[in-house]
Design a protein around this motif. Structure first.
Motif, PDB file in Angstrom:
ATOM      1  N   PHE A 190      57.282  16.786 -46.143  1.00  0.00           N
ATOM      2  CA  PHE A 190      58.265  16.850 -45.060  1.00  0.00           C
ATOM      3  C   PHE A 190      58.160  15.617 -44.157  1.00  0.00           C
ATOM      4  CE2 PHE A 190      59.625  20.886 -46.313  1.00  0.00           C
ATOM      5  CZ  PHE A 190      60.570  21.407 -45.432  1.00  0.00           C
ATOM      6  N   GLU A 191      56.934  15.211 -43.857  1.00  0.00           N
ATOM      7  CA  GLU A 191      56.765  14.067 -42.965  1.00  0.00           C
ATOM      8  C   GLU A 191      57.135  12.759 -43.659  1.00  0.00           C
ATOM      9  OE1 GLU A 191      52.737  14.432 -41.448  1.00  0.00           O
ATOM     10  OE2 GLU A 191      53.502  15.576 -39.736  1.00  0.00           O
ATOM     11  N   ARG A 192      56.793  12.658 -44.935  1.00  0.00           N
ATOM     12  CA  ARG A 192      57.032  11.412 -45.664  1.00  0.00           C
ATOM     13  C   ARG A 192      58.490  11.257 -46.081  1.00  0.00           C
ATOM     14  NH1 ARG A 192      53.872  12.566 -49.300  1.00  0.00           N
ATOM     15  NH2 ARG A 192      55.259  13.084 -51.053  1.00  0.00           N
ATOM     16  N   GLU A 193      59.078  12.319 -46.634  1.00  0.00           N
ATOM     17  CA  GLU A 193      60.414  12.217 -47.227  1.00  0.00           C
ATOM     18  C   GLU A 193      61.546  12.644 -46.289  1.00  0.00           C
ATOM     19  OE1 GLU A 193      61.059  10.859 -50.108  1.00  0.00           O
ATOM     20  OE2 GLU A 193      58.938  10.517 -50.585  1.00  0.00           O
ATOM     21  N   LEU A 194      61.299  13.627 -45.450  1.00  0.00           N
ATOM     22  CA  LEU A 194      62.347  14.129 -44.560  1.00  0.00           C
ATOM     23  C   LEU A 194      62.211  13.606 -43.141  1.00  0.00           C
ATOM     24  CD1 LEU A 194      62.460  17.891 -45.690  1.00  0.00           C
ATOM     25  CD2 LEU A 194      63.877  15.993 -46.487  1.00  0.00           C
ATOM     26  N   LYS A 195      61.130  12.840 -42.898  1.00  0.00           N
ATOM     27  CA  LYS A 195      60.866  12.286 -41.563  1.00  0.00           C
ATOM     28  C   LYS A 195      60.771  13.390 -40.512  1.00  0.00           C
ATOM     29  CE  LYS A 195      61.291   8.432 -43.725  1.00  0.00           C
ATOM     30  NZ  LYS A 195      60.067   7.807 -44.267  1.00  0.00           N
ATOM     31  N   TYR A 196      60.283  14.553 -40.958  1.00  0.00           N
ATOM     32  CA  TYR A 196      60.081  15.678 -40.036  1.00  0.00           C
ATOM     33  C   TYR A 196      58.616  15.702 -39.632  1.00  0.00           C
ATOM     34  CZ  TYR A 196      59.639  20.378 -38.149  1.00  0.00           C
ATOM     35  OH  TYR A 196      59.377  21.435 -37.324  1.00  0.00           O
ATOM     36  N   GLU A 197      58.355  15.557 -38.347  1.00  0.00           N
ATOM     37  CA  GLU A 197      56.981  15.518 -37.853  1.00  0.00           C
ATOM     38  C   GLU A 197      56.494  16.928 -37.524  1.00  0.00           C
ATOM     39  OE1 GLU A 197      54.264  13.538 -34.277  1.00  0.00           O
ATOM     40  OE2 GLU A 197      56.368  12.944 -34.540  1.00  0.00           O
ATOM     41  N   VAL A 198      55.520  17.392 -38.268  1.00  0.00           N
ATOM     42  CA  VAL A 198      54.902  18.678 -37.971  1.00  0.00           C
ATOM     43  C   VAL A 198      54.024  18.480 -36.735  1.00  0.00           C
ATOM     44  CG1 VAL A 198      53.364  20.490 -38.803  1.00  0.00           C
ATOM     45  CG2 VAL A 198      54.915  19.349 -40.401  1.00  0.00           C
ATOM     46  N   PRO A 199      54.256  19.234 -35.647  1.00  0.00           N
ATOM     47  CA  PRO A 199      53.415  19.064 -34.456  1.00  0.00           C
ATOM     48  C   PRO A 199      51.939  19.138 -34.812  1.00  0.00           C
ATOM     49  CG  PRO A 199      55.271  20.488 -33.952  1.00  0.00           C
ATOM     50  CD  PRO A 199      55.313  20.239 -35.433  1.00  0.00           C
ATOM     51  N   PRO A 200      51.119  18.210 -34.330  1.00  0.00           N
ATOM     52  CA  PRO A 200      49.720  18.113 -34.760  1.00  0.00           C
ATOM     53  C   PRO A 200      48.903  19.385 -34.589  1.00  0.00           C
ATOM     54  CG  PRO A 200      50.352  16.163 -33.520  1.00  0.00           C
ATOM     55  CD  PRO A 200      51.477  17.135 -33.393  1.00  0.00           C
ATOM     56  N   ARG A 201      49.218  20.186 -33.581  1.00  0.00           N
ATOM     57  CA  ARG A 201      48.424  21.382 -33.332  1.00  0.00           C
ATOM     58  C   ARG A 201      49.034  22.651 -33.921  1.00  0.00           C
ATOM     59  NH1 ARG A 201      47.474  17.953 -29.114  1.00  0.00           N
ATOM     60  NH2 ARG A 201      45.292  17.633 -28.555  1.00  0.00           N
ATOM     61  N   THR A 202      49.970  22.494 -34.843  1.00  0.00           N
ATOM     62  CA  THR A 202      50.555  23.650 -35.510  1.00  0.00           C
ATOM     63  C   THR A 202      49.481  24.364 -36.335  1.00  0.00           C
ATOM     64  OG1 THR A 202      52.675  22.495 -35.696  1.00  0.00           O
ATOM     65  CG2 THR A 202      52.341  24.423 -37.113  1.00  0.00           C
ATOM     66  N   PRO A 203      49.291  25.674 -36.130  1.00  0.00           N
ATOM     67  CA  PRO A 203      48.255  26.388 -36.876  1.00  0.00           C
ATOM     68  C   PRO A 203      48.412  26.215 -38.394  1.00  0.00           C
ATOM     69  CG  PRO A 203      49.065  27.760 -35.098  1.00  0.00           C
ATOM     70  CD  PRO A 203      49.959  26.551 -35.143  1.00  0.00           C
ATOM     71  N   PHE A 204      47.292  25.957 -39.051  1.00  0.00           N
ATOM     72  CA  PHE A 204      47.152  25.900 -40.513  1.00  0.00           C
ATOM     73  C   PHE A 204      47.738  24.648 -41.160  1.00  0.00           C
ATOM     74  CE2 PHE A 204      47.901  30.537 -39.506  1.00  0.00           C
ATOM     75  CZ  PHE A 204      46.567  30.819 -39.331  1.00  0.00           C
ATOM     76  N   VAL A 205      48.679  23.961 -40.519  1.00  0.00           N
ATOM     77  CA  VAL A 205      49.326  22.818 -41.167  1.00  0.00           C
ATOM     78  C   VAL A 205      49.297  21.538 -40.349  1.00  0.00           C
ATOM     79  CG1 VAL A 205      50.872  24.166 -42.635  1.00  0.00           C
ATOM     80  CG2 VAL A 205      51.606  23.561 -40.331  1.00  0.00           C
TER      81      VAL A 205
END
Length: 448
Positions: free
Chosen positions: A317-332
Motif C-alpha cells: 500500500f505504501e509503495r504502490e498506492l502511496k498510502y501511508e499507514v500511520p506509524p502507530r497503527t496497531p499490528f501494522v
C-alpha cells in the motif's frame, strides 16, 4: 407482500439521543442480553468498494495483486470469506474478471450494485452469486433523502429483493443507518418480510447492519437503536434471521468500530465487514487486520491464516498506492511495537514478554524493537542491537557490556550538541560494527 410495519406521518429521529446541537447521548436501560457466539464466525472485506472510495483509484493490476494478498493471508482458512467489488465501470468489471480467473475459493467475490434490472443481469452474466443492495432504514434517510413514507420504502425494498431472487442472486440487504432507525417500527418488519422471501424462494437473504455514522455502542444495557448487542439479538429473535445471514458494517466516528464489530460476534452475528487498514470514507471502516487478531482472541487460534502477509500488504500500500499507514497503527504501523522509554527497553532486554503481549516476530514477522534516543540508556542500545542483528539468546549483548560505552558516549554527545531526533538505524549499525566488531547474527536484518 403485505406491509407489516408501523407507518408514521412524522419521522422518528430519536432527538433525545441525537439532539444535533449537542454530542449524541447514550441512553441506558440496564437490560442484559446473553452472549451467543456462533460456532462459525468470519470476516468479509470491502477494500475494493467502500475502501477504495477514500484513496487514489486502484488499477486493475493493483486490485488483482491485493486480491492475491487477501487470498494468501486467508491461506485456505475461510476466515476471510468474501470481498466485494463495484461493477459500474469497465475497469471494475475487468478487475473482477481477472480475480475470478484466479479460481480462489476464498475470498469469494461478491458485488455491490444499484438496484435496477440491468445491474442484476450484469451480476448474473459475470457469474457472481451474491450482491449488496442498499436499503436505507432510518427515518433520516427514508423521509429526508428518499422523500418516501416507510410503507413506500418497504414496498420498494421488497420489490428489489424479489428481483434479485428471481435472477437467482443472493441479496445482501444493506440496512443503512440502522443505529438511528426505528428498530421495531421498521427494521424488524423489513427483516421479517425478507426472511419470508428467503423461505419462499429457497435462496438465502443476508442482512448487513450498517452503522453508517459510527454511533453504535457495544456495551450491554444500552437502549435501541444505538445498542449493537440489542440489534444483533433482535434480528435473530424477533425476525428469525439466522446468525450466518447477519453481517455488521461499522465506521469509526466514535472510536468504537472494532469493539462494535466484536460485539456482533459475541451476540450472535457470524460476519463482520472490514477494509485493509480501515480505509474508507470519513474516519474509515473496521480494519481487517484488527478483526483477524480479534478472531484469534475469541476462537483461541487463527486457523492456518498467514498473518505475516499483513506486513507485506502494508508495504505494498505504501509503495504502490502511496498510502501511508500511520506509524502507530496497531499490528501494522512501522512503530507499533517500537519502544522509546528506557525502562521499557530494560524490560525488553531482560524478558521480551514484559512489554510484548505476544511473539510479534513469530506471528507477524515483526520483532519488538527499541528506538534509541536521549532517554534510551545502555539498556536501549543493547536492546536495539539484539533486535536489529536478530541475535539469539546465546549471542545477545548485555546492557553492562563495556563495548557499549563508546556508543553511549557518541549518542550523549549528539544530544548535548542539540540533536532532537532519534538515532537512525544506519548510524547505530555503523557504530555497532565499529565497537562490537565480532558481533554474530544477520547484520543485514532490518528490524525497523
Amino acid at each position: 407482500m403485505n406491509y407489516t410495519g408501523v407507518d408514521t406521518l412524522r419521522p422518528n429521529l430519536f432527538k433525545e439521543m441525537f439532539p444535533y446541537s449537542e454530542i449524541p447521548k447514550v441512553v441506558f436501560n440496564n437490560i442484559q442480553l446473553p452472549m451467543e457466539i456462533p460456532e462459525d464466525i468470519w470476516i468479509t472485506d470491502t477494500t475494493f468498494r467502500d475502501g477504495q472510495q477514500s484513496i487514489s483509484s486502484m488499477t486493475v493490476e493493483q486490485m488483482v495483486k491485493i486480491y492475491d494478498y487477501l487470498h494468501n493471508l486467508d491461506n485456505g482458512s475461510g476466515v476471510i470469506r468474501q470481498t466485494e467489488f463495484f461493477l459500474y465501470s469497465d475497469k471494475d468489471r475487468k478487475a473482477v474478471e481477472k480475480c475470478i480467473e484466479r479460481g480462489y475459493e476464498f475470498p469469494e467475490i461478491t458485488s455491490w450494485i444499484r438496484a435496477n434490472e440491468e445491474d442484476f443481469k450484469l451480476v448474473k452474466e459475470m457469474g457472481i452469486k451474491e450482491t449488496g443492495i442498499l436499503m436505507s432504514c432510518s427515518d433520516y434517510h427514508i423521509f429526508h433523502k428518499l422523500n418516501m413514507t416507510r410503507k413506500e420504502a418497504m414496498k420498494n425494498y421488497l420489490s428489489i429483493a424479489e428481483s434479485a431472487l428471481e435472477n437467482g442472486i443472493i441479496p445482501r440487504c444493506h440496512f443503512e443507518d440502522i443505529t438511528r432507525a426505528d428498530f421495531f417500527g421498521f427494521v424488524v418488519p423489513l427483516a421479517t418480510n425478507l426472511m419470508k422471501l428467503s423461505k419462499e424462494s429457497g435462496i438465502p437473504v443476508k442482512i448487513r447492519a450498517c452503522d453508517t455514522l459510527g454511533v453504535g455502542v457495544p456495551h450491554a444495557g444500552v437502549e435501541l437503536p444505538r445498542s449493537v448487542p440489542a440489534i444483533i439479538h433482535g434480528l435473530r429473535y424477533y425476525s428469525n434471521v439466522p446468525s450466518e445471514s447477519i453481517e455488521w458494517h461499522g465506521h469509526n466516528d466514535y472510536h468504537s468500530v472494532v469493539t462494535n464489530s466484536t460485539a456482533t460476534w459475541l451476540y450472535g452475528g457470524s460476519s463482520v465487514n472490514t477494509t485493509l487498514f480501515g480505509i474508507g470514507e470519513r474516519v474509515g471502516n473496521c480494519p481487517l487486520e484488527a478483526m483477524v487478531i480479534e478472531y484469534g482472541q475469541i476462537k483461541g487460534n487463527t486457523k492456518n491464516m498467514d498473518l505475516k502477509i499483513i506486513s507485506e500488504i502494508a508495504d505494498y500500500f505504501e509503495r504502490e498506492l502511496k498510502y501511508e499507514v500511520p506509524p502507530r497503527t496497531p499490528f501494522v504501523g512501522s512503530e507499533f511495537n517500537v519502544t522509546r522509554a528506557g525502562i521499557h527497553a530494560d524490560g525488553l532486554l531482560k524478558n521480551e514478554e514484559i512489554y510484548n503481549s505476544f511473539d510479534t516476530r513469530k506471528i507477524l514477522g515483526r520483532p519488538a524493537v527499541v528506538a534509541v534516543n536521549s532517554y534510551s540508556g545502555m539498556a536501549g542500545i543493547a536492546a536495539w542491537i539484539n533486535g536489529y542483528f536478530d541475535l539469539d539468546d546465546s549471542q545477545k549483548i548485555d546492557k553492562r557490556d563495556r563495548k557499549l560505552l563508546p556508543i553511549k558516549k557518541w549518542i550523549d554527545n549528539e544530544y548535548e550538541n542539540g540533536r532532537t531526533s532519534n538515532i537512525r538505524n544506519d548510524e547505530l549499525k555503523e557504530l555497532t560494527l565499529k565497537y562490537v566488531p565480532n558481533i554474530l547474527g544477520n547484520e543485514d536484518t532490518k528490524a525497523i
